[in-house]
Scaffold this active site. Structure first.
Site: not given
Ligand code: PGA
Length: 261
Positions: A12-14, A97, A99, A169, A175, A215, A236-237
């Site tokens: 997930n490049w967000k 998600h 976010e 999640e 994150g 993470s 993610g990151g």
């Protein structure tokens, strides 16, 4: 022998990378990540890049996921994009998600409508569920996971389940660098599979893949992939680093080799 579910790694490049950067990054990944029949690799770029990337990818190597969409198929909804418009561009949709739940105040009803809209348009929903830090501290993790799952799936029939992916999640792990203990992940995944069985029966749910996200790094990926009932990871990151992401995909492949041995 238990069910053989294909491993799934989602990056997930967000809200990162421009369209051009996304295209260059995809090109780089395509040279590093070999096509493997036992691991499915899904990339989730910014919405703007989804269409050009859909023309660029080899779909045997990568699939695409949309990060967000509106649940109605068309109409006077200025600024929105529908699952109907994404049909044949996105293979998967990330839904629920944290976010989106907490920064954009998406409700359970929005999430359930989106899951249904994705399925209606032949896009596989990746339903994200997980507890906040305070829910965890009150010992409510299992209830939250069960409630979010039952609510998110309320519009689905057992025939729809073949499309479903669930991602556990924990909100506090996303994150933050605070990744969950694999034993806690094992417990949550057990609760998720138990609830799926309760809602739809064992047969209908044996192909549903359950992921962990929060993470994950190349060095922790293997620990989660080794957890019983975990079929992959939502990254993610760490998905923005080509070498690290490639390494995670490789770990998914070797985790299968280890299970078979
Ligand atoms: P993270 O994100 O890997 O950066 O924690 C995970 C996610 O957003 O699903």
């Amino acid at each position: 022998m238990g069910p053989q579910r294909k491993k799934l790694i989602v990056g997930n490049w967000k809200m990162n990378l421009s369209v051009q950067e996304a295209s260059l990054y995809l090109h780089k990944l395509s040279e590093m990540i070999p096509i493997r029949r036992d691991v499915e690799v899904v990339l989730s770029p910014t919405l703007l890049a989804l269409q050009p990337l859909s023309l660029q990818i080899n779909r045997r190597q990568f699939k695409l996921a949309v990060q967000n969409f509106y649940w109605r198929d068309n109409g006077a909804y200025t600024g929105e994009v529908s699952a109907a418009q994404l049909h044949s561009i996105a293979d998967y949709a990330i839904i629920g998600h944290s976010e989106r739940r907490y920064k954009f105040h998406e409700t359970e009803k929005d999430i359930r409508n989106k899951v249904q809209a994705a399925v209606r348009n032949r896009i596989k929903p990746i339903l994200c569920i997980g507890e906040t830090v305070s829910e965890r501290s009150y010992g409510e993790t299992n209830d939250v996971v069960r409630d979010q799952l039952a609510s998110g799936l309320a519009n689905l029939t057992s025939d729809d389940l073949e499309m479903l992916v669930v991602a556990y999640e924990p909100v506090w792990a996303i994150g933050t660098g605070n990744n969950a203990n694999p034993r806690d992940v094992a417990d949550a995944v057990k609760v998720i599979r138990g609830e799926l069985k309760h809602l739809y029966g064992a047969k209908a749910t044996e192909d549903v893949r359950v992921l962990y996200g929060g993470s994950v790094t190349p060095s922790s990926a293997g620990d989660y992939l080794a957890v019983k009932g975990v079929d992959g990871l939502l990254i993610g990151g760490a998905s923005l680093d080509g070498h690290g992401f490639t390494d995670i995909v490789k770990k998914a492949h070797t985790s299968i080799a280890v299970t078979k041995a």
